[in-house]
Design a protein around this motif. Sequence first.
Motif, short mmCIF file in Angstrom:
data_model
loop_
_atom_site.label_atom_id
_atom_site.label_comp_id
_atom_site.label_asym_id
_atom_site.label_seq_id
_atom_site.Cartn_x
_atom_site.Cartn_y
_atom_site.Cartn_z
N GLU A 1 0.81 -1.28 -0.13
CA GLU A 1 0.00 -0.49 0.29
C GLU A 1 0.65 1.57 -0.47
N GLN A 2 1.87 1.05 0.83
CA GLN A 2 2.69 2.26 0.67
C GLN A 2 3.73 2.60 -0.30
N LYS A 3 3.79 1.37 -1.59
CA LYS A 3 4.63 1.48 -2.54
C LYS A 3 3.37 1.65 -3.82
N VAL A 4 2.18 2.10 -3.40
CA VAL A 4 1.58 2.75 -4.31
C VAL A 4 1.41 4.39 -4.55
N LYS A 5 2.00 4.52 -3.05
CA LYS A 5 1.99 6.06 -3.39
C LYS A 5 3.06 6.30 -4.07
N THR A 6 4.60 5.62 -3.84
CA THR A 6 5.79 6.43 -4.19
C THR A 6 6.33 5.64 -5.50
N TRP A 7 5.94 3.96 -5.97
CA TRP A 7 6.41 3.51 -7.12
C TRP A 7 5.25 4.19 -8.23
N ASN A 8 5.20 4.42 -9.20
CA ASN A 8 4.43 4.87 -9.61
C ASN A 8 3.65 3.46 -10.77
N GLU A 9 4.57 2.63 -11.42
CA GLU A 9 4.87 1.83 -12.48
C GLU A 9 3.19 0.47 -11.29
N TRP A 10 3.97 0.42 -10.28
CA TRP A 10 3.47 -0.13 -9.21
C TRP A 10 1.58 -0.19 -9.46
N ARG A 11 1.39 1.12 -8.87
CA ARG A 11 0.38 1.75 -8.85
C ARG A 11 -0.45 1.53 -10.07
N ILE B 1 5.23 -4.85 -17.52
CA ILE B 1 6.46 -5.23 -18.51
C ILE B 1 6.77 -3.84 -17.89
N ALA B 2 6.24 -2.29 -17.42
CA ALA B 2 6.89 -1.11 -17.12
C ALA B 2 7.05 -1.64 -15.02
N LEU B 3 6.69 -2.76 -14.97
CA LEU B 3 7.11 -3.06 -13.98
C LEU B 3 8.33 -3.04 -13.49
N ASN B 4 9.53 -3.26 -14.29
CA ASN B 4 11.27 -3.13 -14.52
C ASN B 4 11.25 -2.25 -14.20
N GLU B 5 10.63 -1.04 -14.41
CA GLU B 5 11.51 0.37 -14.30
C GLU B 5 11.35 0.63 -13.37
N ASN B 6 12.59 1.24 -13.17
CA ASN B 6 12.53 2.30 -11.44
C ASN B 6 11.30 1.63 -10.44
N ILE B 7 11.91 -0.04 -10.32
CA ILE B 7 12.07 -0.05 -8.80
C ILE B 7 12.92 -0.08 -7.98
N PRO B 8 11.72 0.19 -7.38
CA PRO B 8 12.19 0.70 -5.81
C PRO B 8 14.03 0.76 -5.15
N PRO B 9 14.92 1.05 -4.93
CA PRO B 9 16.12 0.77 -4.22
C PRO B 9 16.26 -0.85 -3.19
N GLU B 10 15.53 -0.51 -2.60
CA GLU B 10 14.89 -1.62 -1.84
C GLU B 10 14.58 -2.72 -2.09
N PHE B 11 13.67 -2.61 -3.30
CA PHE B 11 13.22 -4.44 -3.80
C PHE B 11 14.20 -4.77 -4.99
N ASN B 12 14.87 -3.78 -5.02
CA ASN B 12 15.99 -3.99 -6.24
C ASN B 12 17.15 -4.94 -6.12
#
Length: 201
Positions: free
Chosen positions: A59-69, A98-109
């Motif tokens: 839920e937190q990542k929905v706010k910060t990880w645009n591709e996930w949202r 496919i776009a989920l591979n882009e801009n993965i937050p650093p802690e999840f990369n």
Amino acid sequence: MKYKISLLLLFVFALNSCQNENAKRLAENEKEAKKKEVIFNNINKGWVFIDEPINEVSEQKVKTWNEWREFLKELDDKPRKTIGAFQKKSTAIAKKAIALNENIPPEFNIPQIKSRISILITKVKMMDLFLHLDRIPDEKVTFLIGEINKELVSLERQMDKIVEKSKIPKEEGEADFLRMLDTTRAIPNTPAPLDKNLQVE
């Protein structure tokens, strides 16, 4: 006179066979339409995605990880009315996956997250492929929807584990110890070249 009668009989026979052909064609079209309706109803019934985050971390990542949202938003919007609408939607979902591979937050990369994203993308692409076949295998499409949901849950739980692990305080010297275990930083175990200036006696 005989010629006119035979011509009339031939005409009646041709007309009758045309009517039979039209009746057959109409029956086949009706049968095909019923099949398509059954396929549509099965896919429509099975089209249920987990489009809401299952834990606080995702839920937190929905706010910060645009591709996930964007991906979850795409899953939320259910198509209506036709198979064509489902085909367009599955293509849109595949692009967002496919776009989920882009801009993965650093802690999840990390490999654990990247591998789950790859599996999710593969299953979404397979669903899209099956929906675009001439004869749509509706059972396979609905099965893949279930598999995609499982992968979403797996991905979100892995994200949760990573965040929970990061909250555990490290003991003194643990960071140095972990760095020593990192094989990519290890000094290569190759013999040093002999110095030419040294003479062996």
